[in-house]
Motif scaffolding. Structure first.
Motif, mmCIF file in Angstrom:
data_model
loop_
_atom_site.group_PDB
_atom_site.id
_atom_site.type_symbol
_atom_site.label_atom_id
_atom_site.label_comp_id
_atom_site.label_asym_id
_atom_site.label_seq_id
_atom_site.Cartn_x
_atom_site.Cartn_y
_atom_site.Cartn_z
ATOM 1 N N UNK A 1 0.847 -1.198 0.000
ATOM 2 C CA UNK A 1 0.000 0.000 0.000
ATOM 3 C C UNK A 1 0.875 1.237 0.000
ATOM 4 N N UNK A 2 0.444 2.248 -0.751
ATOM 5 C CA UNK A 2 1.246 3.464 -0.875
ATOM 6 C C UNK A 2 0.632 4.621 -0.085
ATOM 7 N N UNK A 3 1.491 5.516 0.333
ATOM 8 C CA UNK A 3 1.078 6.703 1.078
ATOM 9 C C UNK A 3 1.584 7.942 0.352
ATOM 10 N N UNK A 4 0.662 8.832 0.010
ATOM 11 C CA UNK A 4 1.012 10.107 -0.610
ATOM 12 C C UNK A 4 1.008 11.183 0.464
ATOM 13 N N UNK A 5 2.148 11.847 0.647
ATOM 14 C CA UNK A 5 2.260 12.931 1.620
ATOM 15 C C UNK A 5 2.343 14.246 0.858
ATOM 16 N N UNK A 6 1.458 15.167 1.191
ATOM 17 C CA UNK A 6 1.409 16.452 0.501
ATOM 18 C C UNK A 6 2.429 17.411 1.108
ATOM 19 N N UNK A 46 3.585 1.439 7.271
ATOM 20 C CA UNK A 46 3.704 1.972 5.909
ATOM 21 C C UNK A 46 5.175 1.939 5.468
ATOM 22 N N UNK A 47 5.405 1.493 4.246
ATOM 23 C CA UNK A 47 6.779 1.365 3.772
ATOM 24 C C UNK A 47 7.013 1.995 2.397
ATOM 25 N N UNK A 48 5.949 2.348 1.704
ATOM 26 C CA UNK A 48 6.085 2.850 0.329
ATOM 27 C C UNK A 48 5.447 4.234 0.251
ATOM 28 N N UNK A 49 6.276 5.266 0.121
ATOM 29 C CA UNK A 49 5.808 6.641 0.193
ATOM 30 C C UNK A 49 6.049 7.381 -1.118
ATOM 31 N N UNK A 50 5.113 8.281 -1.417
ATOM 32 C CA UNK A 50 5.282 9.257 -2.500
ATOM 33 C C UNK A 50 5.150 10.639 -1.871
ATOM 34 N N UNK A 105 -3.639 9.195 1.916
ATOM 35 C CA UNK A 105 -3.237 10.575 1.643
ATOM 36 C C UNK A 105 -3.182 11.321 2.965
ATOM 37 N N UNK A 106 -2.026 11.930 3.267
ATOM 38 C CA UNK A 106 -1.892 12.685 4.512
ATOM 39 C C UNK A 106 -1.206 14.018 4.229
#
Length: 253
Positions: A1-6, A46-50, A105-106
């Motif tokens: 699972x991916x996490x997008x940080x703004x 979480x291990x996969x970040x954008x 998304x955070x």
């Protein structure tokens, strides 16, 4: 699972501090603000970040690199200007693709004691395209009053807690959201998620679910918010930044 940080915004409300330093890189108790956002996510698995970056992006890229220092993978979605929450999703769409998995998304400027695993379980159990994270903890900055029919004050409440859930800026979404963003023609302009995309979903009868928790959160969006966090004692900082604080919204400090 991916996490997008703004992390693309210009942080104009924190000028002059952000004139030469992007808001996510502002120092806070020995680390950049964005690192304090990242650490609880890593602790939650979480291990996969954008990272969505734009303004003074090289400072963020130079510090976080590929994420190896934290045992994670970090990729970057870049653009010449910030694109809004939905616009950043659209810009990062190829990096976020991971089959049928949703993505998280955070915001890169909010520290939250949110149980991300519980949030994800909630999202999966409800099956909708969007889950919004809400907190019951928000203290108003102003006093409120109740008036009778003659406009006489019958009750006054000074900086009371708001009696309804407040969005803390975290969302779980799946790729069904992309077609909704594309319909708003996001190329070359800012597109907001709650103000533009969510009304479309509701008008179509598409469910948006709300995860409501009793968790503390700190939005470091203004100068007084930032100064309160930088002025914490070591004990207070440990409670808040370490994830154990139960003091409510930053305004209560």
């Amino acid at each position: 699972m991916k996490t997008l940080i703004l992390a693309a915004g210009k942080g104009t409300r924190l000028r002059p501090l952000t004139a030469y330093v992007p808001k996510p890189m502002l120092p806070l108790q020995g680390k950049p603000l964005l690192e304090w956002v990242l650490l609880p996510l890593i602790a939650a698995g979480m291990r996969d970040f954008v990272l969505a970056v734009s303004y003074l992006a090289e400072q963020i890229v130079n510090y976080f690199g590929d994420g190896a220092r934290w045992g994670v993978t970090i990729s970057y979605s870049r653009g010449p200007e910030p694109a809004g929450k939905a616009g950043e999703i659209w810009r990062a769409r190829e990096l976020l693709h991971s089959g049928d998995d949703p993505f998280l998304l955070v915001p890169g400027d909010t520290i939250a004691h949110l149980d991300y695993r519980e949030l994800l379980d909630f999202h999966r159990s409800h099956g909708g395209p969007v889950t919004v994270a809400f907190s019951r903890r928000y203290r108003l900055e102003v006093g409120t009053a109740e008036l009778d029919e003659k406009n006489r004050v019958t009750r006054f409440r000074e900086k009371a807690n708001l009696d309804q859930p407040v969005s803390t800026g975290a969302y779980v979404l799946d790729e069904r959201i992309l077609s909704q963003i594309e319909a708003l023609q996001p190329e070359g302009r800012e597109v907001d998620l709650p103000a533009e995309v969510f009304p479309r979903l509701l008008a179509q009868g598409t469910p948006i679910y709300g995860y409501v928790g009793d968790y503390s959160w700190w939005d470091v969006g203004r100068m007084n918010d930032y100064e309160k966090l930088t002025g914490l004692s070591p004990a207070q900082a440990g409670e808040i930044l370490g994830g154990g604080g139960r003091d409510g919204h930053l305004q209560s400090l």
